[in-house]
Design an enzyme around this catalytic site. Structure first.
Site: not given
Ligand code: PAF
Length: 292
Positions: A26, A33, A162
């Site tokens: 995001m 990241h 997630q």
């Molecule tokens: O982890 C994230 O940043 C978000 O949940 C993702 C996987 C990009 C989905 O929008």
């Protein structure tokens, strides 16, 4: 590195290769990241070298703040958007192509077809406190998978539930994509890196590491319980939450779970476990976890 904003441009820019990795984000990128990106680059290059016929591989990062996964009182509007800086960081960390669509591009009409993960995985923990969150995540990730058609995708272990939900979606929908879980990056004092750390005041930032300390404490209690054969899980969880409350936090949950399905743990256990927690410090909600 190419940067594209539309599906048409993305399709033109996608090189035909047998080895394509996707790192969905995001934006508001931090070193955590970038590690996902480096993991993707490394894995895809390794595959391309092993499979000489396929030519070089390709890494793609998506940057999209997905409204579908935010609740009505959450931080969709204020979520940091730092596209230029994100692209510079991605370029320096092995990314070949950035897909940064607008909302109109990804959702040109209301997204009525959605991916609904099973309640026992998605309505617990984060899903219990953020209703609809995993429907939003699965829907956008499935859509991004369809658009980019990667055969490998990398997600952070910081969002432990997630990662598990996405792994199960890929497995149940028979998507031909290998999912790699990347270890959580932390600051020197132990705070898990997160885009939301930027919301913390100086005092809150100093306090924030206490969430991971509380989780580590519960993980230690679980290990000790395994060694001694005595563990009152409910009391240990309540003690960890009380300790945070005493410091001014509002914990949503601090809990010991089985790694494979996040189901509750009844007592001492030799199985792989994980401690997960979410708590608010001031207005900022942080999550973290430790594998036991
Ligand atoms: O982890 C994230 O940043 C978000 O949940 C993702 C996987 C990009 C989905 O929008």
């Amino acid at each position: 590195m190419h940067i594209v904003h539309t599906l048409a441009d993305l399709r033109r820019a996608l090189k035909p290769t047998a080895h394509r990795a996707l790192v969905p984000t995001m934006g508001s990128l931090h070193p955590g990241h970038l590690e996902l990106m480096q993991t993707a680059r490394h894995a895809i290059d390794k595959r391309a070298v092993e499979d000489k016929r396929s030519g070089s591989g390709m890494t793609v990062a998506s940057i999209f703040v997905n409204r579908l996964q935010f609740g009505p009182n959450e931080d969709f509007d204020t979520y940091p958007r730092t596209l230029e800086n994100d692209c510079a960081l991605l370029k320096a960390n092995g990314c070949d192509l950035v897909f940064a669509p607008s909302e109109k591009e990804l959702y040109p009409e209301p997204q009525l077809f959605k991916v609904h993960p099973p309640a026992q995985l998605a309505d617990i923990l984060e899903g219990a406190f953020r209703p609809g969150f995993f429907v939003g995540v699965c829907t956008v990730v499935h859509k991004l998978f369809n658009i980019v058609q990667p055969n490998l995708a990398v997600f952070g272990k910081k969002d432990y539930q997630q990662l598990m939900v996405i792994r199960r979606m890929v497995q149940q929908m028979a998507l031909p994509i290998e999912i790699i879980g990347s270890e959580t990056r932390r600051t020197e004092d132990g705070l898990a890196l997160s885009s939301r750390n930027g919301y913390l005041s100086t005092e809150e930032r100093a306090e924030a590491v206490q969430l991971s300390m509380a989780l580590k404490g519960l993980a230690a209690a679980a290990r000790e319980g395994h060694a001694t054969g005595v563990l009152d899980v409910a009391s240990a969880e309540a003690a960890a939450m009380d300790a945070l409350r005493a410091r001014g936090w509002q914990p949503d949950y601090i809990t010991l779970r089985h790694q494979h399905d996040l189901s509750p743990v009844a007592g001492p256990s030799a199985e792989p476990l994980v401690v997960l927690g979410a708590a608010k410090l001031g207005k900022t909600r942080l999550i973290d976890n430790w594998e036991v």
